[in-house]
Write an enzyme that holds these catalytic residues in place. Structure first.
Site, PDB file in Angstrom:
ATOM      1  N   CYS A   2       0.842  -1.185   0.000  1.00 38.86           N
ATOM      2  CA  CYS A   2       0.000   0.000   0.000  1.00 38.86           C
ATOM      3  C   CYS A   2       0.883   1.243   0.000  1.00 38.86           C
ATOM      4  O   CYS A   2       1.970   1.246   0.575  1.00 38.86           O
ATOM      5  CB  CYS A   2      -0.947   0.083   1.186  1.00 38.86           C
ATOM      6  SG  CYS A   2      -2.118  -1.255   1.281  1.00 38.86           S
ATOM      7  N   ARG A  27       3.521  -0.116  -5.144  1.00 36.55           N
ATOM      8  CA  ARG A  27       3.360  -0.721  -3.816  1.00 36.55           C
ATOM      9  C   ARG A  27       2.061  -1.508  -3.689  1.00 36.55           C
ATOM     10  O   ARG A  27       1.815  -2.149  -2.658  1.00 36.55           O
ATOM     11  CB  ARG A  27       3.386   0.374  -2.744  1.00 36.55           C
ATOM     12  CG  ARG A  27       4.669   1.164  -2.737  1.00 36.55           C
ATOM     13  CD  ARG A  27       4.600   2.267  -1.720  1.00 36.55           C
ATOM     14  NE  ARG A  27       4.649   1.743  -0.383  1.00 36.55           N
ATOM     15  CZ  ARG A  27       5.754   1.621   0.340  1.00 36.55           C
ATOM     16  NH1 ARG A  27       6.900   2.004  -0.165  1.00 36.55           N
ATOM     17  NH2 ARG A  27       5.718   1.134   1.545  1.00 36.55           N
ATOM     18  N   TRP A  75      -2.818  -2.576  -1.690  1.00 32.15           N
ATOM     19  CA  TRP A  75      -2.569  -4.005  -1.915  1.00 32.15           C
ATOM     20  C   TRP A  75      -3.416  -4.719  -0.873  1.00 32.15           C
ATOM     21  O   TRP A  75      -3.170  -4.619   0.322  1.00 32.15           O
ATOM     22  CB  TRP A  75      -1.085  -4.334  -1.737  1.00 32.15           C
ATOM     23  CG  TRP A  75      -0.776  -5.761  -2.092  1.00 32.15           C
ATOM     24  CD1 TRP A  75      -0.608  -6.281  -3.335  1.00 32.15           C
ATOM     25  CD2 TRP A  75      -0.595  -6.850  -1.176  1.00 32.15           C
ATOM     26  NE1 TRP A  75      -0.334  -7.634  -3.255  1.00 32.15           N
ATOM     27  CE2 TRP A  75      -0.319  -8.009  -1.936  1.00 32.15           C
ATOM     28  CE3 TRP A  75      -0.641  -6.958   0.217  1.00 32.15           C
ATOM     29  CZ2 TRP A  75      -0.092  -9.250  -1.361  1.00 32.15           C
ATOM     30  CZ3 TRP A  75      -0.410  -8.205   0.785  1.00 32.15           C
ATOM     31  CH2 TRP A  75      -0.133  -9.337  -0.004  1.00 32.15           C
ATOM     32  N   ASN A  99      -1.155   1.948   5.703  1.00 29.11           N
ATOM     33  CA  ASN A  99      -0.294   0.907   5.147  1.00 29.11           C
ATOM     34  C   ASN A  99       0.120  -0.003   6.292  1.00 29.11           C
ATOM     35  O   ASN A  99       0.693   0.468   7.268  1.00 29.11           O
ATOM     36  CB  ASN A  99       0.949   1.533   4.505  1.00 29.11           C
ATOM     37  CG  ASN A  99       1.963   0.479   4.090  1.00 29.11           C
ATOM     38  OD1 ASN A  99       1.600  -0.653   3.775  1.00 29.11           O
ATOM     39  ND2 ASN A  99       3.231   0.845   4.091  1.00 29.11           N
ATOM     40  N   GLY A 100      -0.159  -1.298   6.172  1.00 31.85           N
ATOM     41  CA  GLY A 100       0.217  -2.235   7.231  1.00 31.85           C
ATOM     42  C   GLY A 100      -0.927  -3.178   7.512  1.00 31.85           C
ATOM     43  O   GLY A 100      -1.822  -3.373   6.677  1.00 31.85           O
ATOM     44  N   GLU A 482      16.218 -18.539  -8.823  1.00 32.43           N
ATOM     45  CA  GLU A 482      15.901 -17.169  -9.223  1.00 32.43           C
ATOM     46  C   GLU A 482      15.201 -17.143 -10.591  1.00 32.43           C
ATOM     47  O   GLU A 482      14.224 -16.414 -10.785  1.00 32.43           O
ATOM     48  CB  GLU A 482      17.184 -16.321  -9.226  1.00 32.43           C
ATOM     49  CG  GLU A 482      17.020 -14.877  -9.672  1.00 32.43           C
ATOM     50  CD  GLU A 482      15.996 -14.069  -8.894  1.00 32.43           C
ATOM     51  OE1 GLU A 482      15.510 -14.526  -7.845  1.00 32.43           O
ATOM     52  OE2 GLU A 482      15.633 -12.975  -9.358  1.00 32.43           O
ATOM     53  N   LYS A 486      11.402 -15.701 -11.170  1.00 34.67           N
ATOM     54  CA  LYS A 486      11.138 -14.611 -12.112  1.00 34.67           C
ATOM     55  C   LYS A 486      10.088 -15.034 -13.116  1.00 34.67           C
ATOM     56  O   LYS A 486       9.159 -14.294 -13.419  1.00 34.67           O
ATOM     57  CB  LYS A 486      12.450 -14.256 -12.803  1.00 34.67           C
ATOM     58  CG  LYS A 486      12.618 -12.834 -13.183  1.00 34.67           C
ATOM     59  CD  LYS A 486      13.233 -11.937 -12.140  1.00 34.67           C
ATOM     60  CE  LYS A 486      12.739 -12.119 -10.754  1.00 34.67           C
ATOM     61  NZ  LYS A 486      13.490 -11.405  -9.745  1.00 34.67           N
ATOM     62  N   GLU A 489       6.565 -15.431 -11.520  1.00 33.70           N
ATOM     63  CA  GLU A 489       6.082 -14.143 -11.020  1.00 33.70           C
ATOM     64  C   GLU A 489       5.430 -13.303 -12.116  1.00 33.70           C
ATOM     65  O   GLU A 489       4.396 -12.706 -11.894  1.00 33.70           O
ATOM     66  CB  GLU A 489       7.285 -13.403 -10.422  1.00 33.70           C
ATOM     67  CG  GLU A 489       6.985 -12.046  -9.834  1.00 33.70           C
ATOM     68  CD  GLU A 489       8.233 -11.411  -9.207  1.00 33.70           C
ATOM     69  OE1 GLU A 489       9.360 -11.774  -9.577  1.00 33.70           O
ATOM     70  OE2 GLU A 489       8.066 -10.530  -8.353  1.00 33.70           O
ATOM     71  N   HIS A 505      14.310 -38.012  -7.405  1.00 30.48           N
ATOM     72  CA  HIS A 505      13.795 -38.487  -6.115  1.00 30.48           C
ATOM     73  C   HIS A 505      12.307 -38.154  -5.948  1.00 30.48           C
ATOM     74  O   HIS A 505      11.820 -38.056  -4.835  1.00 30.48           O
ATOM     75  CB  HIS A 505      14.631 -37.905  -4.970  1.00 30.48           C
ATOM     76  CG  HIS A 505      16.040 -38.406  -4.991  1.00 30.48           C
ATOM     77  ND1 HIS A 505      16.381 -39.696  -4.606  1.00 30.48           N
ATOM     78  CD2 HIS A 505      17.184 -37.832  -5.431  1.00 30.48           C
ATOM     79  CE1 HIS A 505      17.689 -39.872  -4.771  1.00 30.48           C
ATOM     80  NE2 HIS A 505      18.194 -38.754  -5.276  1.00 30.48           N
ATOM     81  N   LYS A 602       5.521  -4.178  -5.074  1.00 35.35           N
ATOM     82  CA  LYS A 602       6.976  -4.071  -5.076  1.00 35.35           C
ATOM     83  C   LYS A 602       7.558  -4.147  -3.669  1.00 35.35           C
ATOM     84  O   LYS A 602       8.567  -4.786  -3.434  1.00 35.35           O
ATOM     85  CB  LYS A 602       7.372  -2.746  -5.745  1.00 35.35           C
ATOM     86  CG  LYS A 602       8.865  -2.501  -5.822  1.00 35.35           C
ATOM     87  CD  LYS A 602       9.486  -3.416  -6.839  1.00 35.35           C
ATOM     88  CE  LYS A 602      10.976  -3.219  -6.978  1.00 35.35           C
ATOM     89  NZ  LYS A 602      11.600  -4.402  -7.594  1.00 35.35           N
TER      90      LYS A 602
END
Ligand code: M6R
Length: 607
Positions: A2, A27, A75, A99-100, A482, A486, A489, A505, A602
């Site tokens: 947020c 955000r 968000w 925000n939080g 990574e 990516k 995402e 396995h 982000k």
């Protein structure tokens, strides 16, 4: 997550709030809203689910004149994205953006319901707004009401608040979640980060936990919960904000990949003298680091993957054992740390809630804390014992790219410095790696970007897949993690990364015709093992893709992407660029919203 913005001054607040929200949209982008004082000094609220453009449309047909207001980009944590759940949340006396997370919101809600309050939304934030209303009606003074409300709330939160009977002032409270106050000429701001008021001023005050800002157009006061004034320095942001434009690139992500070579140079150059590491411009206690019994690298997501590369290099060059920990696990796993340990916290934003909490925990256990952070003045940078900034400039795309490159290059330089100080690395080898790192690697990355046709072609072949697997050994496994993160995402293709020898396995049962398996094999010592594992998938129908050094040829592999000649120890840097471009082009083929993938934000400032 947020984003919060507040403005009071002599200009029309609406344009400034909207431009601030546009800078903060990274955000979170589930909904957006503003509340402002109109010409009659009454608070008006406009909000809309969806992207900021939906709010813009709602605003565009109104003639609004306002000198003071607050805004929010969300968000969603509690309650689906909708107009009702969008912030600001209001009562007859207050309007608030948050925000939080308010952890005890259910308890607060039932307390307020028992006092006759009705709730419109499903959010935790509305509980905070109505609790503030309740306290303000009893306590009469804004600071007392804010302090009283904070005392009843559990969780992390930053608020920007309008009181309906104080038309020119914004109140701002920081309780863990980040908040800064922008200092302008005849106008002032509150914001989640400095990018939000980039067009107006570079000067800001960093609000700390438990501080309240009282923001008027001509002055800012910061006070504690007893209304005592706290003297705060005015800081100046040193970023060139023009960097935060797309500059002709179709996406920020592609722009930021293109910025990797220069970001590496900017981060390393000031720390190299006569081809050897020189950290004299940083206040960092290397004696304490090299005498540590153990080093803990703590981070989330891509930053944690950078930490895995850091571990490999520190253990190889300096021979000190390193733990790499996911911050959200570390903080709740009773970690064993002492004053004889060093904790390195890696974070692009410097605001990731779990990483910040891990830093505080490591500090409380007396470990020496070192932050590797990209955003100047961010919470992690401020609270660590020492900070090493990466100089990548603003990273806007949600998918982290250049931040990984600068984090891993800086960790490499740190590892070399530690090896030199501990006498565990040959000085000629150190010079060779340092000079390759700062001179050759940026050129190699540029050549990969300039000749990316094969990566784009590969992306076309894999873009219709439902599942994609990455395999590798050692550093190549860390890179697989990574590459897989990516890809999933931004392209929304299910993907997993495995140590190459581990696939058989269990996971190999998922391999069927045309499932892409991407093997990364940059180590000559391990390549024959990894190729055998790749062939095991080919014999089960997989589409096999190999990323390896240019000198190898494997005719039986379906697609081979070759790295230019590079030292094995540094191959992770150009390899990650290939993986980032592969994810980018795959998402492009699938017409995904590359810079703002669904469900993400982000800066992850909630746990
Ligand atoms: O700002 P941070 O480096 O602390 O962020 C950590 C992660 O949230 C971040 O790297 C995330 O995994 C990226 N979106 C991945 O591309």
């Amino acid at each position: 997550m947020c984003g919060i913005i507040g403005y009071t001054g002599s200009n029309n607040s609406i344009n400034i709030l909207m431009s601030g929200l546009s800078a903060l949209e990274y955000r979170g982008y589930d909904s957006a809203g503003i509340a402002y004082f109109d010409e009659n000094n009454s608070i008006q609220t406009i909000k809309s689910s969806g992207r900021l453009s939906s709010l813009s449309e709602k605003i565009s047909d109104r003639q609004i004149s306002s000198l003071c207001g607050i805004g929010h980009t969300r968000w969603a944590t509690h309650g689906k994205p909708s107009d009702i759940n969008a912030h600001p949340h209001s009562s007859s006396t207050v309007s608030l953006v948050h925000n939080g997370i308010i952890e005890n919101y259910a308890k607060i809600k039932s307390f307020l319901k028992s006092h006759g309050y009705d709730f419109l939304s499903e959010t935790d934030t509305e509980a905070a707004a109505l609790l503030l209303d309740y306290n303000y009606k009893i306590l009469k003074y804004p600071i007392k009401a804010i302090a009283g409300t904070s005392a009843m709330l559990e969780g992390s939160y930053a608020f920007a608040i309008l009181f309906s009977d104080i038309p020119d002032t914004i109140y701002a409270l920081r309780h863990d979640s980040p908040l800064i106050l922008g200092v302008g000429a005849g106008e002032n701001f509150a914001a989640s980060d400095i990018t939000a008021k980039k067009k107006k001023t570079k000067n800001y005050i960093a609000l700390e936990h438990g501080e309240i800002g009282c923001i008027k157009s001509d002055k800012i006061e910061v006070v504690d919960f007893s209304a005592n004034i706290i003297k705060k320095p005015v800081l100046t942001a040193s970023w060139n904000f023009e960097q935060a434009q797309r500059e002709g690139y179709e996406h920020f992500m592609l722009k930021e990949i293109n910025e990797e070579p220069q970001s590496i140079i900017n981060t390393l150059h000031p720390r190299i003298k006569e081809e050897l590491p020189d950290f004299s411009c940083d206040s960092i206690d290397f004696d304490r680091i090299i005498n540590s019994e153990r080093i803990h690298i703590i981070a989330c997501g891509t930053a944690m993957h950078a930490g895995l590369i850091g571990r490999m290099l520190i253990e190889k060059y300096a021979k000190i054992p390193v733990n790499v920990e996911i911050a959200s696990e570390f903080r709740y796993n009773n970690p064993i740390l002492s004053k004889n340990d060093t904790a390195i916290i890696i974070s692009q934003s410097g605001e990731t809630a779990d990483s910040l909490a891990a830093l505080r925990l490591a500090k409380s256990l007396k470990a020496y804390t070192v932050a590797v952070v990209n955003v100047i003045g961010s919470s992690i940078a401020r609270e660590a014992d020492s900070v090493l900034y990466t100089w990548a400039g603003p990273e806007i795309a949600v998918a982290s790219t250049k931040a990984y490159s600068v984090q891993t290059s800086l960790l490499c330089l740190i590892a070399i410095q530690m090896g030199i100080l501990r006498n565990t690395i040959d000085i000629r080898f150190a010079r060779k790696i340092v000079s390759e790192l700062v001179s050759d690697i940026p050129e190699i990355i540029k050549s990969i970007i300039n000749k990316s046709e094969i990566i784009h072609e590969t992306a076309k072949r894999i873009s219709k897949s439902d599942d994609i697997f990455f395999i590798g050994r050692g550093a190549d496994y860390y890179l697989s993690e990574e590459g897989s993160l990516k890809l999933k995402e931004i392209s929304y293709i299910h993907s997993e990364a495995y140590p190459a020898g581990e696939l058989k396995h269990g996971t190999i049962s998922l391999i069927e015709n045309n499932v892409p398996v991407i093997a990364i094999a940059t180590s000559e010592y391990l390549i024959s093992k990894t190729i055998s594992n790749l062939r095991e998938t080919k014999s089960r129908g997989a589409l096999t893709i190999l990323i390896c050094n240019e000198k190898f040829n494997f005719d039986d592999i379906d697609i081979v992407i070759k790295l230019p000649a590079v030292s094995e120890d540094l191959a992770f840097l150009p390899t990650v660029t290939i993986l980032q471009l592969l994810a980018y082009y795959t998402a492009l083929e699938r017409a995904c919203d590359i810079d703002k993938p669904r469900n993400l934000a982000k800066s992850v400032t909630v746990e």
